[in-house]
Design a protein around this motif. Structure first.
Motif, PDB file in Angstrom:
ATOM      1  N   HIS A  44       0.813  -1.218   0.000  1.00 25.29           N
ATOM      2  CA  HIS A  44       0.000   0.000   0.000  1.00 25.29           C
ATOM      3  C   HIS A  44       0.849   1.272   0.000  1.00 25.29           C
ATOM      4  O   HIS A  44       0.344   2.355  -0.266  1.00 25.29           O
ATOM      5  CB  HIS A  44      -0.948  -0.005   1.206  1.00 25.29           C
ATOM      6  N   LEU A  45       2.134   1.142   0.262  1.00 23.54           N
ATOM      7  CA  LEU A  45       3.041   2.292   0.286  1.00 23.54           C
ATOM      8  C   LEU A  45       3.659   2.586  -1.079  1.00 23.54           C
ATOM      9  O   LEU A  45       4.149   3.687  -1.315  1.00 23.54           O
ATOM     10  CB  LEU A  45       4.169   2.042   1.289  1.00 23.54           C
ATOM     11  N   VAL A  46       3.651   1.610  -1.977  1.00 21.28           N
ATOM     12  CA  VAL A  46       4.347   1.738  -3.264  1.00 21.28           C
ATOM     13  C   VAL A  46       3.749   2.860  -4.100  1.00 21.28           C
ATOM     14  O   VAL A  46       2.530   2.990  -4.226  1.00 21.28           O
ATOM     15  CB  VAL A  46       4.299   0.411  -4.055  1.00 21.28           C
ATOM     16  N   ARG A  47       4.617   3.661  -4.668  1.00 18.99           N
ATOM     17  CA  ARG A  47       4.242   4.718  -5.613  1.00 18.99           C
ATOM     18  C   ARG A  47       5.086   4.525  -6.863  1.00 18.99           C
ATOM     19  O   ARG A  47       6.217   4.057  -6.792  1.00 18.99           O
ATOM     20  CB  ARG A  47       4.514   6.110  -5.037  1.00 18.99           C
ATOM     21  N   LEU A  48       4.548   4.900  -8.004  1.00 12.11           N
ATOM     22  CA  LEU A  48       5.294   4.859  -9.258  1.00 12.11           C
ATOM     23  C   LEU A  48       5.542   6.292  -9.688  1.00 12.11           C
ATOM     24  O   LEU A  48       4.632   7.120  -9.657  1.00 12.11           O
ATOM     25  CB  LEU A  48       4.507   4.105 -10.332  1.00 12.11           C
ATOM     26  N   SER A  49       6.762   6.585 -10.077  1.00  9.25           N
ATOM     27  CA  SER A  49       7.134   7.936 -10.485  1.00  9.25           C
ATOM     28  C   SER A  49       7.808   7.900 -11.846  1.00  9.25           C
ATOM     29  O   SER A  49       8.794   7.186 -12.029  1.00  9.25           O
ATOM     30  CB  SER A  49       8.090   8.556  -9.463  1.00  9.25           C
ATOM     31  N   THR A  50       7.280   8.691 -12.770  1.00  6.87           N
ATOM     32  CA  THR A  50       7.914   8.764 -14.088  1.00  6.87           C
ATOM     33  C   THR A  50       9.176   9.627 -14.047  1.00  6.87           C
ATOM     34  O   THR A  50      10.009   9.539 -14.942  1.00  6.87           O
ATOM     35  CB  THR A  50       6.945   9.344 -15.137  1.00  6.87           C
ATOM     36  N   GLU A  51       9.328  10.456 -13.014  1.00  2.00           N
ATOM     37  CA  GLU A  51      10.490  11.351 -12.900  1.00  2.00           C
ATOM     38  C   GLU A  51      11.770  10.591 -12.535  1.00  2.00           C
ATOM     39  O   GLU A  51      12.825  10.847 -13.086  1.00  2.00           O
ATOM     40  CB  GLU A  51      10.225  12.421 -11.833  1.00  2.00           C
ATOM     41  N   GLU A  52      11.662   9.699 -11.550  1.00  5.20           N
ATOM     42  CA  GLU A  52      12.818   8.942 -11.069  1.00  5.20           C
ATOM     43  C   GLU A  52      12.320   7.762 -10.249  1.00  5.20           C
ATOM     44  O   GLU A  52      11.131   7.676  -9.936  1.00  5.20           O
ATOM     45  CB  GLU A  52      13.733   9.823 -10.212  1.00  5.20           C
ATOM     46  N   ARG A  53      13.240   6.872  -9.902  1.00  6.47           N
ATOM     47  CA  ARG A  53      12.842   5.764  -9.039  1.00  6.47           C
ATOM     48  C   ARG A  53      12.256   6.343  -7.758  1.00  6.47           C
ATOM     49  O   ARG A  53      12.766   7.300  -7.200  1.00  6.47           O
ATOM     50  CB  ARG A  53      14.053   4.893  -8.676  1.00  6.47           C
ATOM     51  N   TRP A  54      11.178   5.721  -7.281  1.00  6.85           N
ATOM     52  CA  TRP A  54      10.578   6.136  -6.014  1.00  6.85           C
ATOM     53  C   TRP A  54      11.140   5.238  -4.927  1.00  6.85           C
ATOM     54  O   TRP A  54      11.356   4.043  -5.140  1.00  6.85           O
ATOM     55  CB  TRP A  54       9.053   5.979  -6.099  1.00  6.85           C
ATOM     56  N   VAL A  66      15.980  -0.904   5.967  1.00  7.86           N
ATOM     57  CA  VAL A  66      15.341  -1.549   4.825  1.00  7.86           C
ATOM     58  C   VAL A  66      14.624  -0.481   4.016  1.00  7.86           C
ATOM     59  O   VAL A  66      13.917   0.365   4.584  1.00  7.86           O
ATOM     60  CB  VAL A  66      14.327  -2.642   5.268  1.00  7.86           C
ATOM     61  N   TRP A  67      14.817  -0.522   2.704  1.00  4.06           N
ATOM     62  CA  TRP A  67      14.198   0.419   1.771  1.00  4.06           C
ATOM     63  C   TRP A  67      13.279  -0.317   0.808  1.00  4.06           C
ATOM     64  O   TRP A  67      13.582  -1.425   0.379  1.00  4.06           O
ATOM     65  CB  TRP A  67      15.267   1.140   0.960  1.00  4.06           C
ATOM     66  N   LEU A  68      12.190   0.340   0.449  1.00  2.00           N
ATOM     67  CA  LEU A  68      11.239  -0.111  -0.564  1.00  2.00           C
ATOM     68  C   LEU A  68      11.453   0.788  -1.778  1.00  2.00           C
ATOM     69  O   LEU A  68      11.454   2.015  -1.636  1.00  2.00           O
ATOM     70  CB  LEU A  68       9.815   0.038  -0.023  1.00  2.00           C
ATOM     71  N   ILE A  69      11.647   0.196  -2.959  1.00  3.84           N
ATOM     72  CA  ILE A  69      11.923   0.979  -4.173  1.00  3.84           C
ATOM     73  C   ILE A  69      11.036   0.485  -5.304  1.00  3.84           C
ATOM     74  O   ILE A  69      10.862  -0.723  -5.489  1.00  3.84           O
ATOM     75  CB  ILE A  69      13.411   0.861  -4.592  1.00  3.84           C
ATOM     76  N   SER A  70      10.482   1.430  -6.071  1.00  4.53           N
ATOM     77  CA  SER A  70       9.738   1.045  -7.277  1.00  4.53           C
ATOM     78  C   SER A  70      10.493   1.543  -8.501  1.00  4.53           C
ATOM     79  O   SER A  70      11.170   2.565  -8.467  1.00  4.53           O
ATOM     80  CB  SER A  70       8.313   1.616  -7.254  1.00  4.53           C
ATOM     81  N   TRP A  71      10.357   0.793  -9.592  1.00  2.37           N
ATOM     82  CA  TRP A  71      11.107   1.035 -10.822  1.00  2.37           C
ATOM     83  C   TRP A  71      10.162   0.962 -12.006  1.00  2.37           C
ATOM     84  O   TRP A  71       9.506  -0.052 -12.212  1.00  2.37           O
ATOM     85  CB  TRP A  71      12.143  -0.056 -11.025  1.00  2.37           C
ATOM     86  N   LEU A  72      10.133   1.986 -12.817  1.00  2.00           N
ATOM     87  CA  LEU A  72       9.432   1.916 -14.092  1.00  2.00           C
ATOM     88  C   LEU A  72      10.433   1.492 -15.160  1.00  2.00           C
ATOM     89  O   LEU A  72      11.651   1.613 -14.968  1.00  2.00           O
ATOM     90  CB  LEU A  72       8.812   3.268 -14.431  1.00  2.00           C
ATOM     91  N   PRO A  73       9.956   0.980 -16.297  1.00  2.00           N
ATOM     92  CA  PRO A  73      10.879   0.591 -17.360  1.00  2.00           C
ATOM     93  C   PRO A  73      11.843   1.737 -17.708  1.00  2.00           C
ATOM     94  O   PRO A  73      11.440   2.894 -17.795  1.00  2.00           O
ATOM     95  CB  PRO A  73       9.948   0.273 -18.529  1.00  2.00           C
ATOM     96  N   ALA A 133      12.792  -4.408 -18.274  1.00  2.00           N
ATOM     97  CA  ALA A 133      11.553  -5.122 -18.629  1.00  2.00           C
ATOM     98  C   ALA A 133      10.512  -4.125 -19.149  1.00  2.00           C
ATOM     99  O   ALA A 133      10.729  -2.916 -19.162  1.00  2.00           O
ATOM    100  CB  ALA A 133      11.021  -5.867 -17.407  1.00  2.00           C
ATOM    101  N   SER A 134       9.371  -4.624 -19.544  1.00  2.00           N
ATOM    102  CA  SER A 134       8.321  -3.769 -20.108  1.00  2.00           C
ATOM    103  C   SER A 134       7.325  -3.273 -19.064  1.00  2.00           C
ATOM    104  O   SER A 134       6.476  -2.455 -19.368  1.00  2.00           O
ATOM    105  CB  SER A 134       7.569  -4.517 -21.210  1.00  2.00           C
ATOM    106  N   GLY A 135       7.438  -3.757 -17.815  1.00  2.00           N
ATOM    107  CA  GLY A 135       6.517  -3.338 -16.761  1.00  2.00           C
ATOM    108  C   GLY A 135       7.261  -2.865 -15.532  1.00  2.00           C
ATOM    109  O   GLY A 135       8.487  -2.973 -15.451  1.00  2.00           O
ATOM    110  N   PRO A 136       6.553  -2.332 -14.539  1.00  2.00           N
ATOM    111  CA  PRO A 136       7.192  -1.859 -13.311  1.00  2.00           C
ATOM    112  C   PRO A 136       7.746  -2.999 -12.467  1.00  2.00           C
ATOM    113  O   PRO A 136       7.376  -4.165 -12.660  1.00  2.00           O
ATOM    114  CB  PRO A 136       6.066  -1.129 -12.575  1.00  2.00           C
ATOM    115  N   ALA A 137       8.620  -2.645 -11.547  1.00  2.00           N
ATOM    116  CA  ALA A 137       9.185  -3.606 -10.598  1.00  2.00           C
ATOM    117  C   ALA A 137       9.194  -2.963  -9.220  1.00  2.00           C
ATOM    118  O   ALA A 137       9.223  -1.736  -9.088  1.00  2.00           O
ATOM    119  CB  ALA A 137      10.600  -3.998 -11.012  1.00  2.00           C
ATOM    120  N   VAL A 138       9.175  -3.810  -8.191  1.00  2.00           N
ATOM    121  CA  VAL A 138       9.258  -3.357  -6.803  1.00  2.00           C
ATOM    122  C   VAL A 138      10.309  -4.217  -6.112  1.00  2.00           C
ATOM    123  O   VAL A 138      10.315  -5.449  -6.256  1.00  2.00           O
ATOM    124  CB  VAL A 138       7.899  -3.486  -6.084  1.00  2.00           C
TER     125      VAL A 138
END
Length: 171
Positions: A44-54, A66-73, A133-138
């Motif tokens: 529920h904390l994950v955010r996707l950012s087109t500007e940079e990795r969140w 511990v860090w949580l990171i989201s990645w767009l392609p 990849a073609s989709g987001p990653a966490v």
């Protein structure tokens, strides 16, 4: 083991002195794997950012964080170290690619890191992690002692060349 979550907006890791006995890469791998198996604690904390990795720090203890990171392609870290900290990460959702330098006979190593895979490393490790990849990653990342600095590098014909350094005030 139940890991406490850091407060909603954690303060930078500046006040707690590092521990004399950092956790091993194997112990850090266990921490990120365990947390990845409990998505109700972080999804529920994950955010996707087109500007940079969140990213967001989830756990802030004296001996590790511990860090949580989201990645767009297309998003990547570039080559970096962890300021002498040991570390581990696991891909909880999606797929990433990790680049590192092997020994003189190996050159550039490229590893596919699919969901469910965990990587652990020692204090001298330098790598580049990217979403090809073609989709987001966490991902979930653990460091011991908590990160105090990170240096960035360019990969050139002669090897890695240090280009910058950052500290907690930039995270």
């Amino acid at each position: 083991m139940s890991l406490p979550l850091a407060p909603e907006t954690p303060a930078p890791a500046t006040g707690t002195p590092p521990t004399d006995d950092p956790l091993s890469p194997r112990a850090l791998r266990g921490i990120v794997r365990e947390l990845a198996e409990q998505p109700e604690r972080w999804i529920h904390l994950v955010r996707l950012s087109t500007e940079e990795r969140w990213y967001r720090r989830l756990v802030a203890e004296a001996d590790h964080e511990v860090w949580l990171i989201s990645w767009l392609p297309g998003q990547s870290t570039g080559f970096h170290d962890h300021g002498g900290s040991r570390g581990a990460f696991t891909v909880a959702l999606g797929e990433l690619e990790e680049l590192s330098l092997g020994g003189p006979d190996q050159g550039l190593l490229i590893r596919r890191v699919p969901a469910g895979t965990a990587r652990a490393f020692g204090p001298e490790y330098v790598h580049d992690v990217r979403n090809t990849a073609s989709g987001p990653a966490v991902t979930l990342h653990a460091y011991s002692p908590p990160l105090s600095s990170m240096a960035h590098y360019d990969l050139r014909a002669g090897g890695l060349v240090r280009t910058s350094q950052e500290g907690p005030e930039q995270w």
